[in-house]
Design a protein around this motif. Structure first.
Motif, mmCIF file in Angstrom:
data_model
loop_
_atom_site.group_PDB
_atom_site.id
_atom_site.type_symbol
_atom_site.label_atom_id
_atom_site.label_comp_id
_atom_site.label_asym_id
_atom_site.label_seq_id
_atom_site.Cartn_x
_atom_site.Cartn_y
_atom_site.Cartn_z
ATOM 1 N N ASN A 58 0.822 -1.219 -0.053
ATOM 2 C CA ASN A 58 0.153 0.028 0.058
ATOM 3 C C ASN A 58 0.745 1.232 0.061
ATOM 4 O O ASN A 58 0.500 2.215 -0.641
ATOM 5 C CB ASN A 58 -1.008 -0.051 1.226
ATOM 6 N N ILE A 59 2.018 1.296 0.788
ATOM 7 C CA ILE A 59 2.865 2.326 0.806
ATOM 8 C C ILE A 59 3.556 2.565 -0.763
ATOM 9 O O ILE A 59 3.695 3.300 -1.344
ATOM 10 C CB ILE A 59 3.830 2.330 1.743
ATOM 11 N N ASP A 60 3.927 1.334 -1.206
ATOM 12 C CA ASP A 60 4.738 1.159 -2.516
ATOM 13 C C ASP A 60 3.324 1.614 -3.544
ATOM 14 O O ASP A 60 3.775 2.293 -4.558
ATOM 15 C CB ASP A 60 4.826 -0.263 -3.044
ATOM 16 N N ALA A 61 1.953 1.594 -3.366
ATOM 17 C CA ALA A 61 0.990 2.020 -4.317
ATOM 18 C C ALA A 61 1.167 3.478 -4.329
ATOM 19 O O ALA A 61 1.159 4.344 -5.361
ATOM 20 C CB ALA A 61 -0.179 1.410 -4.001
ATOM 21 N N LEU A 62 1.448 4.077 -3.048
ATOM 22 C CA LEU A 62 1.496 5.529 -2.952
ATOM 23 C C LEU A 62 2.528 6.156 -3.632
ATOM 24 O O LEU A 62 2.346 7.178 -4.395
ATOM 25 C CB LEU A 62 1.633 6.106 -1.464
ATOM 26 N N ALA A 63 3.857 5.418 -3.856
ATOM 27 C CA ALA A 63 4.956 5.807 -4.460
ATOM 28 C C ALA A 63 4.623 5.714 -6.159
ATOM 29 O O ALA A 63 5.175 6.694 -6.656
ATOM 30 C CB ALA A 63 6.264 4.940 -3.878
ATOM 31 N N MET A 67 5.316 10.463 -6.451
ATOM 32 C CA MET A 67 6.663 10.712 -6.702
ATOM 33 C C MET A 67 7.377 10.456 -5.455
ATOM 34 O O MET A 67 7.140 10.498 -4.252
ATOM 35 C CB MET A 67 7.012 12.413 -6.699
ATOM 36 N N LYS A 68 8.653 9.594 -5.663
ATOM 37 C CA LYS A 68 9.630 9.204 -4.703
ATOM 38 C C LYS A 68 10.799 10.177 -4.699
ATOM 39 O O LYS A 68 11.378 10.675 -5.658
ATOM 40 C CB LYS A 68 10.233 7.964 -5.006
ATOM 41 N N PHE A 69 11.220 10.560 -3.359
ATOM 42 C CA PHE A 69 12.167 11.563 -3.264
ATOM 43 C C PHE A 69 13.225 10.425 -2.656
ATOM 44 O O PHE A 69 13.036 10.049 -1.435
ATOM 45 C CB PHE A 69 11.897 12.553 -2.529
ATOM 46 N N THR A 70 14.427 10.271 -3.350
ATOM 47 C CA THR A 70 15.506 9.067 -2.823
ATOM 48 C C THR A 70 16.446 9.922 -1.842
ATOM 49 O O THR A 70 17.324 9.151 -1.534
ATOM 50 C CB THR A 70 16.233 8.707 -4.023
ATOM 51 N N ASP A 71 16.581 11.050 -1.850
ATOM 52 C CA ASP A 71 17.524 11.908 -0.827
ATOM 53 C C ASP A 71 16.778 12.786 0.166
ATOM 54 O O ASP A 71 17.062 13.926 0.133
ATOM 55 C CB ASP A 71 18.598 12.727 -1.825
ATOM 56 N N ALA A 72 15.980 12.440 0.620
ATOM 57 C CA ALA A 72 15.097 13.120 1.645
ATOM 58 C C ALA A 72 15.731 12.916 2.889
ATOM 59 O O ALA A 72 16.194 11.896 3.376
ATOM 60 C CB ALA A 72 13.837 12.825 1.666
ATOM 61 N N ILE A 361 1.197 16.030 -9.724
ATOM 62 C CA ILE A 361 2.495 15.055 -9.634
ATOM 63 C C ILE A 361 2.332 13.917 -10.777
ATOM 64 O O ILE A 361 1.369 12.817 -10.549
ATOM 65 C CB ILE A 361 2.781 14.482 -8.432
ATOM 66 N N ASN A 362 3.189 13.794 -11.649
ATOM 67 C CA ASN A 362 3.319 12.363 -12.701
ATOM 68 C C ASN A 362 3.393 11.326 -11.639
ATOM 69 O O ASN A 362 4.311 11.079 -10.884
ATOM 70 C CB ASN A 362 4.143 12.717 -13.431
ATOM 71 N N PRO A 363 2.438 10.182 -12.005
ATOM 72 C CA PRO A 363 2.618 9.175 -11.131
ATOM 73 C C PRO A 363 4.148 8.256 -11.630
ATOM 74 O O PRO A 363 4.477 8.587 -12.514
ATOM 75 C CB PRO A 363 1.386 8.216 -11.658
ATOM 76 N N GLY A 364 4.493 7.480 -10.494
ATOM 77 C CA GLY A 364 5.847 6.907 -10.838
ATOM 78 C C GLY A 364 6.925 7.682 -11.319
ATOM 79 O O GLY A 364 8.170 7.168 -11.664
ATOM 80 N N GLY A 401 8.551 23.365 -7.200
ATOM 81 C CA GLY A 401 9.192 23.210 -8.271
ATOM 82 C C GLY A 401 9.543 21.882 -8.759
ATOM 83 O O GLY A 401 9.621 21.319 -9.948
ATOM 84 N N LEU A 402 9.836 20.765 -7.764
ATOM 85 C CA LEU A 402 10.268 19.704 -7.800
ATOM 86 C C LEU A 402 9.037 18.782 -8.344
ATOM 87 O O LEU A 402 9.394 17.494 -9.019
ATOM 88 C CB LEU A 402 11.119 19.080 -6.562
ATOM 89 N N PHE A 403 7.833 19.086 -7.710
ATOM 90 C CA PHE A 403 6.623 18.462 -8.057
ATOM 91 C C PHE A 403 6.445 18.089 -9.547
ATOM 92 O O PHE A 403 5.744 17.076 -10.006
ATOM 93 C CB PHE A 403 5.485 18.683 -7.402
ATOM 94 N N ASP A 404 6.847 19.126 -10.529
ATOM 95 C CA ASP A 404 6.697 18.982 -11.752
ATOM 96 C C ASP A 404 7.892 17.990 -12.328
ATOM 97 O O ASP A 404 9.084 18.581 -12.498
ATOM 98 C CB ASP A 404 6.760 20.359 -12.262
ATOM 99 N N ALA A 405 7.672 17.002 -12.526
ATOM 100 C CA ALA A 405 8.623 15.927 -12.976
ATOM 101 C C ALA A 405 9.319 16.252 -14.299
ATOM 102 O O ALA A 405 10.328 15.811 -14.824
ATOM 103 C CB ALA A 405 8.156 14.651 -12.976
ATOM 104 N N ASP A 406 8.479 17.061 -15.014
ATOM 105 C CA ASP A 406 9.268 17.536 -16.249
ATOM 106 C C ASP A 406 10.158 18.754 -16.427
ATOM 107 O O ASP A 406 10.756 19.086 -17.366
ATOM 108 C CB ASP A 406 8.128 17.910 -17.460
#
Length: 520
Positions: A58-63, A67-72, A361-364, A401-406
């Motif tokens: 379920n947490i994976d489904a959120l991700a 958007m995942k932040f890998t350096d939070a 936010i774009n999924p994935g 600004g980071l929420f916009d993946a593009d």
């Protein structure tokens, strides 16, 4: 003529639909839900650690839906100061708390005139609610005028409290319309719920648990407080809040502060043994299931598209969960990072961070920029069009600004300050990280005061791009980098902020600079 009339009718109908409640829903501010787990490591979520032994679908489904932040990172490697930083957008060491954590009986840490996320959002028309573990102090009612003696580690320290009296300086005084929770960690007495300043049931027993992973300290306990049911209770109340407020005209902000998977680790009977790992794994599976129920409640309420859900943790995984035992079984709670909760090393403060907001936010999607939990303050302000004042969110950068993946973003924060349980500092800028300590500053080897620490250099410098495990200290080969990072850290401390703006004052205590390890 008939065709012309039909055309006018069609245009009129489209105008009506464009002004319908659904059309208005697209224009309204988003609901914001922050789920802050307690002592959950980067490696405990399968979406961040493919080798995790704990199923977290379920947490994976959120991700996957966001958007995942890998350096939070958390602003501190322990709970109280991180919660302070999250709510205020200000580093905890600027407050009176320069090291350690509060107890369940400590006085309020955040003054009523300090702006919080809840203040900002309430002022922008939001319903606001806190449900969960507070751990930022509030002022208990007393039986007399005597000082509330004792910090709250022993049962007798609570004798001065009159649990029938109103509790003051609570979350309600910091922007929350509704507040329900307990004062400290789930292993810290008193074990009572407080709802909008009132204890829900007067303690009538003294409880204690001495299990290896399920322990809590001895202390007064209310008849409606069952340790095993606390986490489910908070989730269920949060789901009810979502269902109710989704029917309102106003958007809502919910801060769900979990007391878990921090000790006591108490998976209910139906979850025991499910993970095949240890009680911690079973506990995490229960938490994940409840996150799924929150997701379902949001979807069923019809508000998923315009609801921002943030899931993260207050610090890295704790040794109290049995990190070594789990590692022997193939599960790395803090992934491949060095150290654990309380440390300056990455394992102490690098955490999973997920943001899901389908409308924006774009999924994935994934971001690798360094962010900090203090940044949720400025993010909330920008979302709602609020301009932070000079003395608000001094260490907060907006994530919008980071929420916009593009959108390409080279560097987000100028630098990020880390802080350990004993008050030691580290500063991260780009790939470089300087630790102003000989060892961990916390609970992993080499601990402060360990004989082995005496033989080490005064500072540590690591290049996280080439050495994410912080194995090779490069301070001797890079004196210019050490000097530059030390200078920037000094600037951040002296100016009372790490964002642009007018200098601010840190909260002073006697011997402050020595206590927090700062050298001119």
């Amino acid at each position: 003529m008939k065709q012309i009339l039909q055309l006018f009718a069609l245009v009129f109908t489209l105008q009506i639909f464009s002004c319908s409640p659904k059309g208005q829903e697209q224009e309204r501010q988003p609901n914001i839900i922050v789920i802050l787990a307690d002592d959950l490591g980067y490696g405990d979520i399968h979406a961040f650690n493919p080798d995790s032994k704990i199923p977290t679908p379920n947490i994976d489904a959120l991700a996957s839906g966001g958007m995942k932040f890998t350096d939070a990172h958390t602003p501190s490697a322990v709970c109280t100061p991180t919660r302070y930083g999250f709510l205020t957008g200000r580093y905890n060491w600027r407050s009176r708390l320069k090291s350690g954590v509060l107890t369940g009986k400590s006085k309020a840490l955040i003054p009523d005139d300090r702006t919080t996320i809840a203040d900002v959002l309430k002022g922008q028309g939001y319903n606001t609610a806190f449900i969960g573990k507070w751990h930022l102090g509030w002022d208990w009612g007393l039986k007399g005028d005597e000082e509330n003696a004792g910090e709250g580690w022993n049962p007798q320290d609570f004798d001065a409290i009159d649990f029938a009296k109103t509790v003051t300086h609570t979350p309600n005084d910091l922007g929350f319309d509704y507040a329900y929770g307990h004062s400290g960690s789930l292993d810290m007495a008193p074990y009572v719920y407080v709802e909008n300043g009132q204890v829900t049931a007067i303690p009538d027993t003294i409880t204690v648990n001495t299990g290896k992973y399920s322990w809590w300290r001895e202390g007064p306990t209310s008849p409606d407080f069952d340790h095993e049911k606390v986490t489910p209770n908070f989730f269920e109340r949060s789901i009810q809040y979502i269902e109710e407020k989704s029917q309102d005209d106003k958007p809502f902000f919910l801060y769900l502060a979990l007391p878990s998977p921090h000790t006591p680790i108490l998976p209910p009977s139906e979850w025991q043994g499910k993970s095949g790992l240890m009680p911690f794994g079973d506990f995490m599976m229960m938490i994940d299931d409840y996150v799924g129920q929150v997701n379902a409640a949001i979807k069923n309420a019809g508000i998923e598209e315009n609801t921002l859900v943030i899931f993260t943790s207050d610090n890295g995984g704790s040794p109290a969960a049995g990190l070594e035992e789990m590692a022997a079984l193939g599960h790395l709670s803090n992934y491949t990072f060095r150290g654990n909760k309380a440390d300056l090393y990455e394992g102490g403060h690098r955490v999973p961070f997920i943001a899901k907001w389908p409308a924006k936010i774009n999924p994935g999607s994934t971001r690798s920029q360094t962010i900090c939990l203090t940044d949720i303050m400025a993010t909330s302000a920008e979302i709602t069009g609020y301009a932070l004042k000079e003395n608000e969110g001094e260490d907060s950068y907006s994530l919008m600004g980071l929420f916009d993946a593009d959108k390409e973003v080279d560097q987000f924060r100028e630098a990020t300050v880390h802080h350990s349980i004993n008050g030691s500092f580290a500063i991260r800028q780009g790939e470089w990280k300087l630790l102003m300590a000989k060892g961990s500053g916390g609970w992993s080897f080499p601990k402060p005061g360990d004989p082995a620490e005496a033989e080490l250099p005064e500072v540590q410098l690591y290049n996280l791009a080439s050495d994410p495990g912080e194995t090779t200290n490069l301070q001797a080969e890079n004196p210019e980098k050490v000097a530059a990072l030390k200078s920037l850290l000094s600037k951040y401390i002296k100016e009372g902020r790490s964002t642009s703006g007018a200098p601010q004052q840190n909260d002073k205590v006697e011997g402050e600079w020595k206590q927090i390890g700062f050298v001119e």
